[in-house]
Design an enzyme around this catalytic site. Structure first.
Site, PDB file in Angstrom:
ATOM      1  N   GLY A 156       0.405  -0.691   0.040  1.00 23.40           N
ATOM      2  CA  GLY A 156      -0.133   0.204  -0.349  1.00 23.40           C
ATOM      3  C   GLY A 156       0.901   0.923   0.367  1.00 23.40           C
ATOM      4  O   GLY A 156       1.482   1.647   1.253  1.00 23.40           O
TER       5      GLY A 156
ATOM      6  N   GLY B  50      -0.831   6.823   2.376  1.00 19.36           N
ATOM      7  CA  GLY B  50      -1.249   6.931   3.327  1.00 19.36           C
ATOM      8  C   GLY B  50      -0.267   6.387   4.639  1.00 19.36           C
ATOM      9  O   GLY B  50       0.853   6.257   4.837  1.00 19.36           O
ATOM     10  N   ILE B  51      -1.156   5.220   5.768  1.00 15.32           N
ATOM     11  CA  ILE B  51      -0.568   4.351   6.311  1.00 15.32           C
ATOM     12  C   ILE B  51       0.775   4.025   6.185  1.00 15.32           C
ATOM     13  O   ILE B  51       1.727   3.725   6.813  1.00 15.32           O
ATOM     14  CB  ILE B  51      -1.282   3.439   7.023  1.00 15.32           C
ATOM     15  CG1 ILE B  51      -2.148   4.700   8.313  1.00 15.32           C
ATOM     16  CG2 ILE B  51      -0.725   3.048   8.115  1.00 15.32           C
ATOM     17  CD1 ILE B  51      -3.566   3.999   9.394  1.00 15.32           C
ATOM     18  N   GLY B  52       0.410   3.082   4.753  1.00 13.79           N
ATOM     19  CA  GLY B  52       1.219   2.019   3.868  1.00 13.79           C
ATOM     20  C   GLY B  52       2.966   3.604   4.041  1.00 13.79           C
ATOM     21  O   GLY B  52       4.148   3.037   4.138  1.00 13.79           O
TER      22      GLY B  52
ATOM     23  N   SER C 236      -8.115  -3.446  12.212  1.00 12.30           N
ATOM     24  CA  SER C 236      -8.518  -2.059  12.578  1.00 12.30           C
ATOM     25  C   SER C 236      -9.571  -2.552  13.924  1.00 12.30           C
ATOM     26  O   SER C 236     -10.222  -3.762  14.250  1.00 12.30           O
ATOM     27  CB  SER C 236      -9.315  -2.062  11.513  1.00 12.30           C
ATOM     28  OG  SER C 236     -11.178  -1.152  11.568  1.00 12.30           O
TER      29      SER C 236
ATOM     30  N   TYR D  31     -16.853  -5.821   6.020  1.00 13.22           N
ATOM     31  CA  TYR D  31     -15.247  -5.248   6.211  1.00 13.22           C
ATOM     32  C   TYR D  31     -14.886  -6.173   7.825  1.00 13.22           C
ATOM     33  O   TYR D  31     -13.791  -6.149   7.343  1.00 13.22           O
ATOM     34  CB  TYR D  31     -14.908  -3.902   6.674  1.00 13.22           C
ATOM     35  CG  TYR D  31     -13.651  -2.717   6.633  1.00 13.22           C
ATOM     36  CD1 TYR D  31     -12.846  -3.018   6.242  1.00 13.22           C
ATOM     37  CD2 TYR D  31     -13.586  -2.329   8.082  1.00 13.22           C
ATOM     38  CE1 TYR D  31     -11.552  -1.618   6.510  1.00 13.22           C
ATOM     39  CE2 TYR D  31     -12.787  -1.621   8.354  1.00 13.22           C
ATOM     40  CZ  TYR D  31     -11.740  -1.482   8.106  1.00 13.22           C
ATOM     41  OH  TYR D  31     -10.563  -0.852   7.695  1.00 13.22           O
TER      42      TYR D  31
END
Length: 308
Positions: free
Chosen positions: A21, A24-26, A150, A175
């Protein structure tokens, strides 16, 4: 662990990492690992976005050793090809951060292999990727696999009778199932690694709530999640802060194999890394073992074999 931050990451010179990814966070995870001296492979399906991410890492981390590799977690063939390339290029791998994800698209979508998109990308894609890279992880010393879950996993359940949401699709239910699957996979991977002597430490993490494009690209701005993002934006921490639990799990000497780390404050919504509350359903070893077997069958692999 009080206020653990980027300055607490130990030197990673001579170590290597794969992060899935590029946004963002990646991106923030890859940037921090590269800044600490690791050789970083940032993997994703969009080459232009990947190139931009690598350029940004090179600007922000002097002397960074980072590159992009194409990987589509929604295509099992792409995962197999990625594993083949890396096993042909490398002698080992120290860190794998299974970060990329899809969140609550309003309508049911499927992967190239016909799997419900969230289950297929968030869980099965990373399950297959970890299997493909396991030979490299086993050759490294004290290697780690970080599975990014999450807080939605708290509401998750594994619906074996309708795993692909073919009978009924609810975006957040699917999700939550995929994020619970991330936890079950991390804990089962640690159990099997310890039992079979793989030498790989599996650790789970969650980012709290983060100001990234995950909602915009998935549920959409008009969703409940999008509404909360607009009205309660003060709770959504920047991606760099949200990446800290993953970075702690990947690098901290005190991170425990089989552990789970999240945000410390506001019911784990934000703050520095801290041990996370593990949902009781994530501790069901029988469900984890059954999910592992089902995942092997769906991916067409034998986990612990040659990556295929």
């Amino acid at each position: 662990m009080a206020d653990w931050g980027l300055l607490d990451i130990p030197s990673l010179r001579g170590r290597s990492a794969v992060v899935t990814g590029p946004g963002g966070i990646g991106f923030e995870t890859a940037l921090a690992l590269a800044a600490a001296g690791a050789e970083v492979i940032l993997a994703g399906r969009d080459p232009s976005r990947g190139a931009a991410a690598i350029a940004a890492i090179n600007r922000q981390a002097q002397g960074a050793e980072a590159r992009f590799e194409a990987l589509d977690l929604a295509r099992l063939r792409s995962i197999e090809a990625f594993g083949d390339r890396l096993r042909g290029q490398r002698e080992g791998l120290d860190i794998l951060v299974n970060n990329a994800g899809v969140m609550a698209p309003p309508r049911r979508r499927v992967t190239a292999d016909g799997l419900e998109l969230q289950f297929g990308v968030n869980h099965l894609g990373h399950f297959a990727l970890t299997s493909a890279l396991l030979p490299l992880l086993r050759k490294a010393r004290n290697s780690r696999v970080v599975c990014v879950s999450s807080i939605a996993a708290r509401r998750g359940a594994i619906h074996f009778a309708d795993l692909q949401s073919e009978r009924s699709y609810a975006p957040m239910r699917a999700y939550a199932q995929s994020k619970l699957a991330n936890l079950l996979f991390a804990f089962e991977l640690q159990r099997r690694s310890a039992a079979d002597g793989w030498g790989v430490e599996a650790i789970a993490a969650h980012p709290g709530v983060a100001a990234t494009d995950l909602i915009r690209n998935g549920a959409g701005e008009r969703s409940v999640a999008g509404f909360l993002r607009r009205r309660l934006g003060f709770l959504f921490q920047p991606a760099a802060q949200a990446a800290l639990p993953s970075l702690y799990a990947a690098t901290a000497p005190d991170a425990k194999p089989g552990g789970y780390y999240g945000a410390a404050r506001f019911n784990e919504l934000r703050g520095p890394p801290a041990p996370a509350r593990t949902p009781s359903q994530a501790l069901d070893a029988a469900v984890a073992a059954r999910l592992w077997d089902v995942s092997e069958r769906l991916a067409g692999i034998w986990f612990g074999g040659d990556g295929r």
